[in-house]
Design a protein around this motif. Structure first.
Motif, PDB file in Angstrom:
ATOM      1  N   VAL A 283       0.870  -1.179   0.000  1.00 31.72           N
ATOM      2  CA  VAL A 283       0.000   0.000   0.000  1.00 31.72           C
ATOM      3  C   VAL A 283       0.901   1.221   0.000  1.00 31.72           C
ATOM      4  O   VAL A 283       1.789   1.342   0.849  1.00 31.72           O
ATOM      5  N   SER A 284       0.695   2.078  -0.961  1.00 27.17           N
ATOM      6  CA  SER A 284       1.527   3.267  -1.055  1.00 27.17           C
ATOM      7  C   SER A 284       0.632   4.504  -1.086  1.00 27.17           C
ATOM      8  O   SER A 284      -0.116   4.726  -2.023  1.00 27.17           O
TER       9      SER A 284
ATOM     10  N   ILE B 189       3.439   0.872   3.048  1.00 26.37           N
ATOM     11  CA  ILE B 189       3.344  -0.346   3.853  1.00 26.37           C
ATOM     12  C   ILE B 189       3.780  -1.511   2.980  1.00 26.37           C
ATOM     13  O   ILE B 189       3.198  -1.742   1.914  1.00 26.37           O
ATOM     14  N   MET B 190       4.809  -2.214   3.440  1.00 31.72           N
ATOM     15  CA  MET B 190       5.317  -3.346   2.671  1.00 31.72           C
ATOM     16  C   MET B 190       4.492  -4.587   2.982  1.00 31.72           C
ATOM     17  O   MET B 190       3.829  -4.670   4.011  1.00 31.72           O
ATOM     18  N   LYS B 191       4.584  -5.552   2.104  1.00 28.63           N
ATOM     19  CA  LYS B 191       3.878  -6.812   2.317  1.00 28.63           C
ATOM     20  C   LYS B 191       4.327  -7.443   3.637  1.00 28.63           C
ATOM     21  O   LYS B 191       5.520  -7.483   3.935  1.00 28.63           O
ATOM     22  N   GLY B 192       3.351  -7.880   4.420  1.00 31.02           N
ATOM     23  CA  GLY B 192       3.657  -8.550   5.680  1.00 31.02           C
ATOM     24  C   GLY B 192       3.887  -7.608   6.843  1.00 31.02           C
ATOM     25  O   GLY B 192       4.065  -8.053   7.973  1.00 31.02           O
ATOM     26  N   GLU B 193       3.857  -6.325   6.578  1.00 28.28           N
ATOM     27  CA  GLU B 193       4.061  -5.362   7.660  1.00 28.28           C
ATOM     28  C   GLU B 193       2.760  -5.121   8.424  1.00 28.28           C
ATOM     29  O   GLU B 193       1.675  -5.241   7.864  1.00 28.28           O
ATOM     30  N   CYS B 194       2.938  -4.729   9.679  1.00 32.04           N
ATOM     31  CA  CYS B 194       1.791  -4.316  10.474  1.00 32.04           C
ATOM     32  C   CYS B 194       2.073  -2.913  10.963  1.00 32.04           C
ATOM     33  O   CYS B 194       3.062  -2.685  11.657  1.00 32.04           O
ATOM     34  N   ILE B 195       1.255  -1.961  10.566  1.00 33.19           N
ATOM     35  CA  ILE B 195       1.508  -0.610  11.033  1.00 33.19           C
ATOM     36  C   ILE B 195       0.329  -0.109  11.853  1.00 33.19           C
ATOM     37  O   ILE B 195      -0.816  -0.504  11.644  1.00 33.19           O
ATOM     38  N   CYS B 196       0.636   0.728  12.842  1.00 33.37           N
ATOM     39  CA  CYS B 196      -0.412   1.297  13.682  1.00 33.37           C
ATOM     40  C   CYS B 196      -0.456   2.798  13.499  1.00 33.37           C
ATOM     41  O   CYS B 196       0.583   3.459  13.418  1.00 33.37           O
TER      42      CYS B 196
END
Ligand SMILES: Nc1ncnc2c1ncn2[C@@H]1O[C@H](COP(=O)(O)OP(=O)(O)OP(=O)(O)O)[C@@H](O)[C@H]1O
Ligand SMILES: [Mg+2]
Lengths: 245, 257
Positions: B19-20, B41-48
């Motif tokens: 996701v960019s 957001i890169m693949k497999g990342e979890c961002i808050c």
């Protein structure tokens, strides 16, 4: 037939003439009239529900033209007498429908029964559109969004999510309107649909027993309304969602 | 071909952000809610995403799956441009799952039906196969035995886990969570967070809006702090929480921790 004998005797002793209870010919006529009435009621009920379902959907589309058309339809049908509507459909629109040769005379492709179903269906349908819309407004926007986020199109979410929920909310007012429609079907008498009202009129013309036929009509329609209301209540209970509302 | 061309990008590859988000602006009428937000957001990342109420967190993640449109900027989800009038929304929603604060389950369907509906109606998948998947998902969110309960018969935490399973049934590549524990009792918050943590550990790409700082610190790869429509500060959890630079971040953290 003891039953028939009783009513024949009742007629001879008191003058109360329930002719259809002791004379095979009138008995068959009443049966046929009841059957036509029931067919007419079921058909216009279903048609009015379809009109309501589609109309309530169309009220939410983007096209202003469609929304205005629906609004116009509702105003027209809510604010004119249903009897005038039936006559208009049968005599005005009926004239525009092509005819076919039915063995010596011309018959329209839509007969009086068909016109009665169409006009009564549109009449009650105009109320159903509003009823369904009030139900739709009761469905939270967030539910709609959840469906949208899952990839539902507007139409799909209307069919699978919004309408089923809206329908439950508006069952009580729908119930009222359908009872009203049931009673209004007697107006089909005006275009000679051989339903119960029309048949009763024929019988009392032949036998001069207006009071008796009127009593019968009352009982017949009370019975039908009772069945409809009972069925709707059962349906309402069956559709009740555990832990909701 | 034409689809890619109309989205103005080349085919997505896993070395690019999944996701960019670039310079996204969003207004409701005169109120500018997002004032140039960017994040990858890169693949497999979890961002808050954290931040005060009204700072535009919900608005931002709702833009990612096109529940809100944007006025300016670009959001690419696996190369699919969300800010494109010709966007195929179904394509986008197959890639992006979303879980809401108020669960938003379909109250007239049982738990398992809620999970099965969209794959059957939207993806036109075979009912038998969907049911198999649904039963696996029920197990995954630990709701065995509740398959045939209606949402109204479930606790908030149970409903939220059904909602997560419902979203997962569409096999999305990215999951959006908008304050999914805010409406829950403190005891049930944990069960939902555990489910999300397991998802993240399995490699699901997750974007969360949350007030659960403990969870953010432990699970997130990256934290973004938003205030009044901009990203004030962002970083890996350790640096972000222990070494915040911006006074607004510091103030927010001091209030919430
Ligand atoms: N549909 C809408 N129409 C008009 N204004 C809106 C709409 N949705 C949100 N807003 C406004 O946009 C701003 C940001 O809202 P948003 O819901 O994104 O905040 P938030 O960061 O998620 O807050 P919270 O933590 O309270 O959920 C708020 O001022 C809100 O009033
Ligand atoms: Mg919010």
């Amino acid at each position: 037939m003891e039953f028939a004998d009783y009513f024949l005797e009742l007629y001879e002793n008191t003058g109360w003439n329930f002719v259809f209870l002791y004379e095979q010919y009138e008995y068959d006529r009443v049966l046929e009239g009841m059957w036509v009435s029931i067919k007419l009621i079921v058909a216009s009920l279903i048609f009015s529900l379809v009109v309501g379902f589609i109309g309530a959907w169309a009220q939410g589309v983007n096209s202003k033209f469609v929304r205005n058309a629906i609004a116009g339809y509702i105003q027209l049908f809510r604010n004119t007498p249903p009897f005038v509507q039936i006559l208009f459909f049968y005599f005005v629109l009926g004239n525009l429908v092509p005819t076919y040769d039915a063995g010596g005379y011309q018959e329209g492709y839509i007969d009086s029964f068909g016109w009665a179903v169409i006009s009564l269906g549109f009449f009650a349908g105009s109320f159903n559109v509003e009823i369904f819309r009030s139900g739709i407004e009761a469905v939270p926007e967030s539910t709609r969004e959840a469906a949208e986020a899952l990839g539902y199109t507007r139409l799909m979410s209307y069919i699978h999510v919004i309408f089923p929920l809206a329908f439950r909310v508006c069952l009580p007012s729908l119930n009222n309107n359908l009872v009203n429609l049931l009673k209004t079907t007697t107006l089909a008498y005006g275009i000679a649909v051989p339903e119960m009202m029309y048949t009763a009129n024929q019988i009392w013309s032949d036998n001069v027993n207006v009071s008796e036929m009127m009593i019968f009509l009352f009982l017949f329609y009370v019975g039908l309304v009772a069945i409809l209301v009972y069925g709707m209540h059962k349906w309402e209970r069956k559709m009740k969602i555990p832990g909701y509302g | 071909m034409s689809e890619i061309a109309s989205n103005g990008g080349s085919a997505w590859t896993p070395d690019q952000p999944m996701v960019s988000i670039k310079d996204v602006h969003k207004s409701f009428g005169d109120l500018e809610v997002l004032k140039g937000i960017s994040m990858d957001i890169m693949k497999g990342e979890c961002i808050c995403i954290i931040g005060p109420s009204g700072s535009g967190k919900s608005t931002l993640i709702r833009c990612v799956n096109a529940l809100n449109d944007i006025q300016k900027g670009s959001i690419l989800v696996e190369g699919l441009e969300v800010n494109d009038p010709a966007l195929d929304k179904l394509e986008l929603r197959k890639k992006v799952g979303m879980v809401f604060q108020q669960y938003n389950l379909f109250p007239h369907k049982t738990a398992i039906e809620n999970i099965m509906m969209a794959p059957i109606h939207v993806l036109k998948q075979d009912e038998k196969e969907v049911e198999e998947l649904a039963r696996e998902l029920v197990k995954k969110v630990r709701l065995e035995g509740k398959e045939n309960s209606y949402p109204g018969e479930l606790s908030g935490g149970q409903q939220q886990r059904v909602a997560i399973a419902r979203s997962l049934a569409m096999t999305p590549d990215v999951m959006l969570f908008d304050e999914v524990t805010s409406a829950l009792d403190p005891e049930t918050v944990k069960e939902v967070l555990t489910t999300i943590q397991e998802l993240a550990e399995e490699g699901m790409t997750c974007i969360l809006v949350t007030h659960e700082m403990g969870f953010a610190r432990e699970v997130a790869n990256h934290i973004y702090f938003t205030d009044r429509g901009v990203i004030v500060e962002h970083g890996e959890p350790a640096t972000f929480f222990d070494d915040a630079k911006d006074p607004r971040t510091k103030e927010f953290l001091s209030q919430i921790l």
